[in-house]
Design an enzyme around this catalytic site. Structure first.
Site, PDB file in Angstrom:
ATOM      1  N   CYS A 177       2.146  -8.042  -3.653  1.00  0.00           N
ATOM      2  CA  CYS A 177       3.603  -7.904  -3.812  1.00  0.00           C
ATOM      3  C   CYS A 177       4.094  -6.511  -3.445  1.00  0.00           C
ATOM      4  CB  CYS A 177       3.994  -8.206  -5.255  1.00  0.00           C
ATOM      5  SG  CYS A 177       3.886  -9.956  -5.636  1.00  0.00           S
ATOM      6  N   ASP A 178       3.241  -5.696  -2.851  1.00  0.00           N
ATOM      7  CA  ASP A 178       3.624  -4.333  -2.505  1.00  0.00           C
ATOM      8  C   ASP A 178       4.235  -4.294  -1.108  1.00  0.00           C
ATOM      9  OD1 ASP A 178       2.587  -1.376  -3.681  1.00  0.00           O
ATOM     10  OD2 ASP A 178       3.186  -1.465  -1.575  1.00  0.00           O
TER      11      ASP A 178
END
Ligand code: PLP
Length: 373
Positions: A312-313
């Protein structure tokens, strides 16, 4: 056969590591080859290199314990990290490590105190062209500081080995070594004037391998280095070379899978893999290293894609400036191979970012045991 259900995973071929070691030995006859453990700290790789006659560059107590635990003699280790605590030096010395690199008077004093009588190499920052993954100014003193520091080493009861430089990792310009060796030659002259013979010159790592972009081969680089050493160093000076990538890079393939494909609001096709920046592909930072990518649909027409990892970065994007062409038919579930991914992948994978496990490593004894997907 390797079970592909646990994607992603790295497959390493120690036979290829041994072959690269032999090729480097042939390119640099007489040089001592000191493998930089950080590139691929995998027991089978270390054992293959130990059997071939390598020395080992270690960067931490953890790497020292790894090597010693495999039965590698401490005399073969050099603590090459110039950033280390007194307790780490003392621990290394207690385990029998007798070679150290340094680049400050402070570190030198710590070595003299906690590893008395050790042999030391002084790392300087060479005036070389930038490499693909440069060190910047993090390591190395000014070339003019080497002779005074190695004189100080002698006065502290240490054994000065000689100057040491690293031209930056994935260095594709052979002139970098010529420049470094010319500087090392000047330093050798200053040391001779101070009554200190140069035992060895460490020319570091940085030897490149071809990724998406070509790179000069070991034979070409070896010829440049050998000629420059002959021209600039006192006769009989031993060369130490400290490769990581050149020995293990081509010895590994990263097998992964497409998680999703979408056309994003920016109009670009985004392909998401189940491996990314945090699970082994750290060297895609700044798109420094551009890997070759193989898919099971490589015969189909290709168009540009942004390639991203699974976390999710927002930084977990492998390539969005580099032009990456992938089959238009690529879809979720397709198997993908990242080629020449043996170096600086498994060792860089995070322990649990977003809950993803570290990269699994499979080691295979012989090429024929591995049936490609
Ligand atoms: C001290 C030292 N030696 C050798 C190496 C190996 O460099 P390469 O993998 O470019 O050959 C590195 C890499 O970071 C290093 O830090």
């Amino acid at each position: 056969m390797i079970d592909g259900s646990t994607s992603p995973y790295l497959v390493l071929y120690p036979d290829r590591v041994a072959a690269a070691y032999r090729a480097l030995g042939a390119a640099l006859p007489g040089a001592r080859i000191r493998y930089a453990v950080k590139a691929t700290p995998v027991p089978e790789v270390l054992l293959a290199l130990a059997a071939a006659g390598a020395e080992f560059d270690v960067a931490s107590p953890g790497e020292i314990e790894l090597c010693l635990g495999l039965g590698i003699a401490p005399e073969l280790l050099c603590y090459g990290n110039t950033v280390k605590k007194a307790a780490q030096i003392a621990g290394a010395h207690a385990r029998g490590v007798r070679r150290y690199a340094f680049d400050t008077a402070d570190d030198l004093r710590r070595i003299a105190r906690h590893a008395p009588g050790a042999e030391v190499e002084c790392r300087f920052l060479p005036a070389t062209p930038p490499s693909r993954t440069p060190f910047g100014g993090k390591f190395g003193c000014a070339p003019g500081e080497v002779a005074p520091l190695l004189t100080m080493a002698r006065d502290l009861g240490l054994v000065p080995a000689g100057p040491y430089f690293h031209v930056g990792s994935q260095q594709t310009d052979p002139a970098a070594w010529r420049i470094g060796l010319e500087q090392a030659g000047r330093i050798a002259g200053e040391l001779a004037a101070a009554g200190i013979p140069v035992r060895s010159v460490n020319i570091g790592g940085g030897l490149p391998i071809p990724y998406a972009e070509p790179a000069p081969g070991l034979a070409e680089l070896g010829a440049v280095i050998t000629a420059a050493a002959r021209e600039h160093l006192p006769p009989g000076t031993a060369l130490v070379v400290e490769p990581g990538r050149a020995l293990t890079g081509a010895a590994g393939e990263l097998h992964c899978e497409v998680v999703a494909v979408r056309i994003a609001p920016d109009g670009r096709r985004w392909v998401y893999l189940d491996v990314g920046r945090y699970s082994g592909l750290a060297e895609t930072e700044n798109e420094y290293i551009v890997y070759r990518i193989a898919t099971e649909r490589d015969g189909d027409p290709r168009t540009e894609a942004v390639l991203a990892g699974p976390t999710c970065d927002g930084d977990d994007v492998l390539y969005q400036c580099t032009r990456i062409l992938l089959p238009v038919t690529l879809r979720a579930g397709d198997r993908v191979r990242i080629l020449d991914a043996g170096a600086y992948t498994a060792s860089y994978a995070s322990v649990s970012f977003n809950g993803f496990p570290p990269l699994t490593v499979h080691v295979t004894g012989a090429e024929r045991e591995w049936v490609q997907s």
